[in-house]
Enzyme design. Structure first.
Site, PDB file in Angstrom:
ATOM      1  N   HIS A 259       0.828  -1.213   0.000  1.00 10.35           N
ATOM      2  CA  HIS A 259       0.000   0.000   0.000  1.00 10.35           C
ATOM      3  C   HIS A 259       0.858   1.258   0.000  1.00 10.35           C
ATOM      4  CE1 HIS A 259      -2.724   3.148   1.393  1.00 10.35           C
ATOM      5  NE2 HIS A 259      -3.705   2.396   0.946  1.00 10.35           N
TER       6      HIS A 259
ATOM      7  N   GLU B 200       1.037   3.998  -2.730  1.00 10.16           N
ATOM      8  CA  GLU B 200       1.039   5.376  -2.232  1.00 10.16           C
ATOM      9  C   GLU B 200       2.334   5.792  -1.528  1.00 10.16           C
ATOM     10  OE1 GLU B 200      -2.388   6.025   0.208  1.00 10.16           O
ATOM     11  OE2 GLU B 200      -3.796   5.351  -1.334  1.00 10.16           O
TER      12      GLU B 200
END
Length: 294
Positions: A177, A207
């Site tokens: 993530h 991200e």
């Protein structure tokens, strides 16, 4: 004098009879332990079995111990509730336990790194510890990548679980993530440990860093022609199916195809992999064994 003696005797007898009741009211409860498994959650039906599998592993490892599942993501809980499926938050799961006689809880973090989600769990655990007529102790187990020894252990487990169809010269990219939290540095640390096992194994994040651009550049520099994309999430949910394997032009699969690299996606999360799950279970054991009671 005789009447006064009888009154003292009667008073003493009443106090003696009342003593057990008073003692029982103030006595400390016998310690009883429980486990709450805290996953981020998913709204993808195909991804949910990975979480259920982890809960089943925990129940098998701790027979007779109450085990509850909770989701940390409010947005996911709300969406599931609209569909008629209710999963408690960590606070709701913990609040229900004292009425079951539970005094001490191991809150199992099913997070990958000690980022925002993990620290939210730690704060929730602190809030529920030592509450009057509530839980005595709530302790959070470590996420997957926490201690120094976790990184080589997880790297080895990930490589061992690589697709059997992978051929020499083909790369594997594990997609996490990522976060602006300082815990994002766990991903480059895992990259180092992966390279100690397999020079064609890479980490990237949706991200954080390493970014998709970073990994595409690394693969092009090595002349890689085919790569396998594998989620570094507990489940292969929305991020895995869209950001990693989606057909949109900004997905990792599309970016690799545009760079002339064939991309093959594997839609199963780390909670599906026994050797990776074993690391989470080791962390849970450390936390559970430190709780009072038997």
């Amino acid at each position: 004098m005789f009447r006064f003696s009888r009154m003292l005797l009667s008073l003493s007898l009443c106090l003696c009879l009342a003593a057990p009741a008073v003692a029982g009211h103030d006595a400390k409860k016998e310690p009883k332990r429980a486990i709450v498994v805290a996953a981020f959650g998913t709204t993808v039906p195909e991804a949910a079995p990975a979480i259920e599998k982890m809960v089943a592993r925990v129940k098998a490892a701790y027979p007779g111990v109450p085990v509850t599942l909770c989701y940390t993501a409010a947005m996911i809980r709300a969406k599931l509730a609209k569909d008629g499926k209710r999963v408690p938050s960590p606070a709701e799961a913990l609040a229900a336990l004292p009425d079951q006689g539970v005094t001490d809880v191991a809150l199992m973090s099913l997070q990958t790194i000690p980022g925002h989600e993990f620290h939210d769990l730690v704060r929730t655990a602190a809030a529920f510890s030592r509450m009057p007529k509530g839980l005595s102790q709530v302790s959070v187990s470590a996420p997957l990548l926490f201690e120094k020894d976790d990184f080589p252990k997880v790297a080895k487990a990930l490589i061992e679980a690589a697709p059997k169809d992978r051929k020499p010269g083909e790369a594997i990219v594990f997609v996490g993530h990522g976060t602006e939290h300082s815990a994002n540095m766990a991903y480059p640390a895992l990259q180092y440990s992966l390279w100690r096992v397999d020079q064609n194994a890479f980490v990237t994040t949706v991200e954080g860093i390493p970014s998709f651009d970073d990994v595409v550049a690394d693969l092009k520099a090595k002349g890689i022609k085919k790569t396998w994309l594998i989620p570094l999430f507990a489940v292969a949910g929305d991020h895995a199916r869209n950001d990693m394997a989606g057909k949109e032009k900004d997905s990792l699969a599309s970016s690799l195809t545009a760079a002339g690299i064939e991309a093959k996606s594997v839609l199963s999360g780390t909670a599906d992999r026994e050797a990776v799950a074993a690391v989470w279970l080791e962390h849970l054991k450390t936390t559970f064994d430190a709780l009072p009671g038997k």
